[in-house]
Design a protein around this motif. Sequence first.
Motif, mmCIF file in Angstrom:
data_model
loop_
_atom_site.group_PDB
_atom_site.id
_atom_site.type_symbol
_atom_site.label_atom_id
_atom_site.label_comp_id
_atom_site.label_asym_id
_atom_site.label_seq_id
_atom_site.Cartn_x
_atom_site.Cartn_y
_atom_site.Cartn_z
ATOM 1 N N ASN A 77 72.431 136.954 16.908
ATOM 2 C CA ASN A 77 71.813 137.383 18.163
ATOM 3 C C ASN A 77 71.042 136.268 18.851
ATOM 4 O O ASN A 77 70.003 136.510 19.462
ATOM 5 N N MET A 78 71.539 135.041 18.792
ATOM 6 C CA MET A 78 70.900 133.921 19.490
ATOM 7 C C MET A 78 71.776 133.542 20.682
ATOM 8 O O MET A 78 72.896 133.080 20.504
ATOM 9 N N ASN A 79 71.268 133.784 21.882
ATOM 10 C CA ASN A 79 72.106 133.605 23.071
ATOM 11 C C ASN A 79 71.846 132.316 23.833
ATOM 12 O O ASN A 79 72.264 132.172 24.970
ATOM 13 N N ALA A 139 66.899 129.287 21.879
ATOM 14 C CA ALA A 139 66.621 130.440 21.019
ATOM 15 C C ALA A 139 67.043 130.137 19.578
ATOM 16 O O ALA A 139 66.358 130.531 18.622
ATOM 17 N N MET A 140 68.155 129.432 19.410
ATOM 18 C CA MET A 140 68.600 129.047 18.072
ATOM 19 C C MET A 140 67.567 128.148 17.398
ATOM 20 O O MET A 140 67.222 128.344 16.222
ATOM 21 N N ARG A 191 64.346 127.973 17.994
ATOM 22 C CA ARG A 191 63.145 128.736 17.646
ATOM 23 C C ARG A 191 63.382 129.717 16.500
ATOM 24 O O ARG A 191 62.531 129.890 15.629
ATOM 25 N N ALA A 192 64.569 130.346 16.500
ATOM 26 C CA ALA A 192 64.884 131.310 15.439
ATOM 27 C C ALA A 192 64.929 130.634 14.076
ATOM 28 O O ALA A 192 64.403 131.146 13.083
ATOM 29 N N TRP A 210 67.581 137.841 15.662
ATOM 30 C CA TRP A 210 66.494 137.167 16.374
ATOM 31 C C TRP A 210 66.037 138.066 17.515
ATOM 32 O O TRP A 210 66.819 138.417 18.401
ATOM 33 N N GLU A 225 64.066 138.174 20.663
ATOM 34 C CA GLU A 225 63.519 137.231 21.633
ATOM 35 C C GLU A 225 62.133 137.657 22.110
ATOM 36 O O GLU A 225 61.236 136.830 22.286
ATOM 37 N N GLN A 251 59.788 136.970 19.291
ATOM 38 C CA GLN A 251 59.900 135.618 18.747
ATOM 39 C C GLN A 251 59.882 135.630 17.217
ATOM 40 O O GLN A 251 59.137 134.897 16.562
ATOM 41 N N THR A 286 62.485 136.941 13.488
ATOM 42 C CA THR A 286 63.706 137.516 12.953
ATOM 43 C C THR A 286 63.379 138.826 12.253
ATOM 44 O O THR A 286 62.296 138.971 11.671
#
Length: 553
Positions: A289-291, A295-296, A298-299, A326, A328, A331, A333
């Motif tokens: 679920n990292m778009n 985001a990747m 941070r995840a 993840w 968003e 912030q 998981t």
Amino acid sequence: MASIFFQGIRSNQLIVYPLAHFSRIQTAVYCTLQRPQGQARPQEVSFQEQRKVQQTSSQTTTRKPLEQNMQGYEAIIGIETHVQLSTVTKAFCSCPYFYGSPPNTAICPVCMGLPGTLPVLNSKVVDFAVKLALALNCELSVTSKFDRKQYFYPDLPKGYQISQFDIPIATKGFIDLDLPVEFGGGHKRFGITRVHMEEDAGKLLHSDNGSYSQVDLNRAGVPLLEIVSEPDMRSGLEAAEYAAELQRLVRYLGVSNGNMQEGSLRCDVNVSIRPRGQLELGTKVEIKNMNSFSAMNRAIDYEISRQFLLHSQGQSDQIVQETRLWEEGYQKTVTMRKKEGLADYRYFPEPDLPEVVVTEDYIENIRSSLPELPELKRRRYEKMGLSMQDVLFLADDISVANFFDSTLENGAEAKLAANWIMGDIAAYLKNEHLSIDEVKLTPQELAELISSIKGGIISGKIGKEILFELIAKGGTVQKIIEEKDLVQIADPGAIEAMVDKILEENPKQLQQYRGGKTKLQGFFAGQVMKESKGKANPTLLNKILSEKLNANS
């Protein structure tokens, strides 16, 4: 098995219409799963609450780089990337696929997995697989095969996915990339374990209130390439840059548009940590679920911190092999499901498809068709004397790179062309939300514009005015110069006359300059440029103006 899966979810109804006949164009299929009356709905969180959590999270994660806080531990990161191929039809049938099409309007008995149907391999899928494998420096399998990966999910109509298991199309590759200058730069190489072909599943469309989901099978059977990396990454930044380089690569090759927002590039990240020096890997956790690449980043960094905290508190047994999502807004998981093992998929050879056999001649033909890839392009730009910041910007987008190369072919100097593209042109494209292919400026005219400024025909200021007209309306530099009489004034006598006029009209400022306020030279230069309508040669103007201002009164 179906009853196990639907425990806690009531199958409300399966609606198929029209019922008269099965037509791919006319049929719309919706399977609706409705939540039982007593089941709680997901908690709704207001935007303000999300922002509060986000701010709190950002405060707690504002810290030294993770590497400095791991206290003897290191992160091990590997990525499974699914690339949706830009073929005209699906992997095993003749259905087209267009992102955003109305639900269930691009389906047929084959991609729906109806009894009695047989798959037929789209040869373009093999072409694209070999092309990407060669670009990733992989060893190709002369003979590979397809397998059935068994699992049940509402958007998987056959109850299994056609994929490749023990004999994939390619193995043992690598990818080279350059890290951003603002993060310290550096050259990195990451290993590629395997590349294999498979088909995509459908998509669940969830209702706004979460009470039911509908199944859209348009995407079922769309061809994918799965790229599995070696666990060579050690931070969220490295992982995000690896994924960005893959996106860049598939776009250069033309095998996919690589758009994450459309699901054309999807990354599942495996993260674990272990004591430094230990060879055995820790328990890995998969993140979905990292778009976006940010985001990747941070995840992954969040997950590394979460696992390290559990280790430091003596609770490492709470790290289990699972899939996490993840979130968003928060912030962080969160647990999605326990991770399946290989045994759960019950792989066996696909009986309805023959082996895939590629010849050496076929491989060499595809190898010879490969374009200049991002890594080679960056190294070539470096040899031109461009800075790494210039190199990374220009090679990031193949359209920008092609525009830059074509500008050079028309005689422009590399650094000057790079400055124009990265400066005024990039700013215009960003403000107008356009790509460089969508403007009317051509590389030939950019080269001509640079030549006109360098040759003293026009000033840099007039050059910018011409540039924006070329971008918006097109045309030629020469025609615009002639129509608007923009030729730069380079006659010393004409410029001297204008300087004398401005000094005569501004005696007070002249007295102040000669009294010590030397910054007023810019005022006089501006007045002369205004008088000349921007056409006075700046170098000649400043020379004459300086002589006049500093002459004995």
